[in-house]
Structure formats: C-alpha cells, structure tokens
Motif scaffolding. Structure first.
Motif, mmCIF file in Angstrom:
data_model
loop_
_atom_site.group_PDB
_atom_site.id
_atom_site.type_symbol
_atom_site.label_atom_id
_atom_site.label_comp_id
_atom_site.label_asym_id
_atom_site.label_seq_id
_atom_site.Cartn_x
_atom_site.Cartn_y
_atom_site.Cartn_z
ATOM 1 N N PRO A 102 0.798 -1.229 0.000
ATOM 2 C CA PRO A 102 0.000 0.000 0.000
ATOM 3 C C PRO A 102 0.831 1.280 0.000
ATOM 4 O O PRO A 102 1.922 1.342 0.556
ATOM 5 N N VAL A 103 0.256 2.277 -0.640
ATOM 6 C CA VAL A 103 0.787 3.635 -0.626
ATOM 7 C C VAL A 103 -0.348 4.517 -0.102
ATOM 8 O O VAL A 103 -1.459 4.486 -0.616
ATOM 9 N N ILE A 104 -0.051 5.270 0.955
ATOM 10 C CA ILE A 104 -1.067 6.133 1.559
ATOM 11 C C ILE A 104 -0.668 7.586 1.345
ATOM 12 O O ILE A 104 0.472 7.970 1.620
ATOM 13 N N TYR A 105 -1.627 8.356 0.853
ATOM 14 C CA TYR A 105 -1.419 9.793 0.713
ATOM 15 C C TYR A 105 -2.379 10.484 1.683
ATOM 16 O O TYR A 105 -3.599 10.397 1.537
ATOM 17 N N VAL A 106 -1.810 11.137 2.707
ATOM 18 C CA VAL A 106 -2.619 11.816 3.721
ATOM 19 C C VAL A 106 -2.813 13.258 3.282
ATOM 20 O O VAL A 106 -1.843 14.007 3.112
ATOM 21 N N PHE A 107 -4.063 13.647 3.097
ATOM 22 C CA PHE A 107 -4.378 15.018 2.687
ATOM 23 C C PHE A 107 -4.461 15.949 3.894
ATOM 24 O O PHE A 107 -3.966 17.062 3.861
ATOM 25 N N LYS A 108 -5.127 15.464 4.953
ATOM 26 C CA LYS A 108 -5.365 16.309 6.109
ATOM 27 C C LYS A 108 -5.328 15.446 7.363
ATOM 28 O O LYS A 108 -5.874 14.339 7.393
ATOM 29 N N GLY A 109 -4.669 15.919 8.398
ATOM 30 C CA GLY A 109 -4.649 15.235 9.683
ATOM 31 C C GLY A 109 -3.481 14.267 9.822
ATOM 32 O O GLY A 109 -2.521 14.290 9.051
#
Length: 158
Positions: A102-109
């Motif tokens: 998995p690749v996670i892109y956190v936009f906010k928080g």
C-alpha cells in the motif's frame, strides 16, 4: 523367466531404483513450508507514504496483507496499482486488506497505522532441481539395468 530378486542383482538396476527413491524423498522435502511475517506501525503526517518492505513482499509467496488505520480526524487515499480509494476517518478505525504493497497519501490530519504481512516460504524448494536430475539419472540406470536383465533372461543366463 527371472524373478525380482534376480533382477535386483544387477548393479545398474539397483542404483537406478535407489536414485529414484532418493529423488522422491528430496522432492517431498520441497513441500515443507514456513510462515514468515512482517509488521510495521506508526503515525503518518500529511504527504505520501510507502508502507511495508518491498524486499519481503517480493521474496515470499502468497502474501496476506492487513492494514489497520485509525484517526481522530483525517482524510487520506489508499493507492493500489492504478486504483485510488479515498477515506475520511473521524474518531474511527478501518481495517483494509490490500492486494499490493500500500501507498497512503494523507491530505489532512494524522493517521496511525498497523501494517502486517504474512507469507509462505518454501526453503527446500530449490532442491527439487537436484531431485529432477537424480530422477533422470535413476530412470536411465534402471532402464539400462532392466535391459541387461532381459537380455540375460533371453540368452538363458538367468
């Protein structure tokens, strides 16, 4: 006609059968499997994050991945190959079973995660090549010994 006991008196036939039995035992050892596992956890801030260990996930077969994500207030995307899944968590947790690393892109928080991978390893599978060679040699030796035995039976020596 000759008996099995007389046939086993021929060294080539005896060696061939011994090699075939040895090849069978070595190939059976190739089915021995070991479960391997990898785990990582932490907190992710805003930005793109690659989870897991690429070497681990490519070295072993049948990986089963579990990703537990929790947050008080976060918006993020999970990238899986060509597909993107968007999530918003507010005081909640989410359990995912990704098909790829998995690749996670956190936009906010901020997102807390726990990533676990279990896979199967067959440490003795490489010896199946040795078993294959022994099987070929065993078949040739057995055939040569058996033809010697049949020739001697036909000529009346046995």
């Amino acid at each position: 006609m000759g008996t099995l006991r007389e046939a086993m008196g021929y060294p080539l036939l005896r060696a061939g059968i011994l090699l075939l039995v040895l090849a069978l035992l070595i190939s059976a050892a190739g089915f021995y499997r070991v479960t391997k596992s990898y785990s990582s956890s932490g907190t992710l801030g805003e930005g793109m994050h690659y989870l897991g260990d690429d070497k681990f996930e490519t070295d072993y077969v049948y990986p089963n991945r579990t990703l537990v994500v929790q947050s008080e207030n976060a918006t993020f995307s999970l990238l899986q190959g060509d597909e993107m899944y968007n999530y918003t968590l507010v005081n909640d947790s989410l359990t995912l079973y990704p098909a790829q690393r998995p690749v996670i892109y956190v936009f906010k928080g901020r997102v807390e995660y726990n990533y676990t991978v279990t896979a199967q390893d067959y440490p003795y599978a490489i010896y199946s090549l040795v078993a294959f060679v022994l099987m070929l040699v065993g078949v040739v030796f057995s055939f040569m010994g058996y033809t010697q035995f049949l020739r001697d039976v036909k000529e009346g020596k046995k």
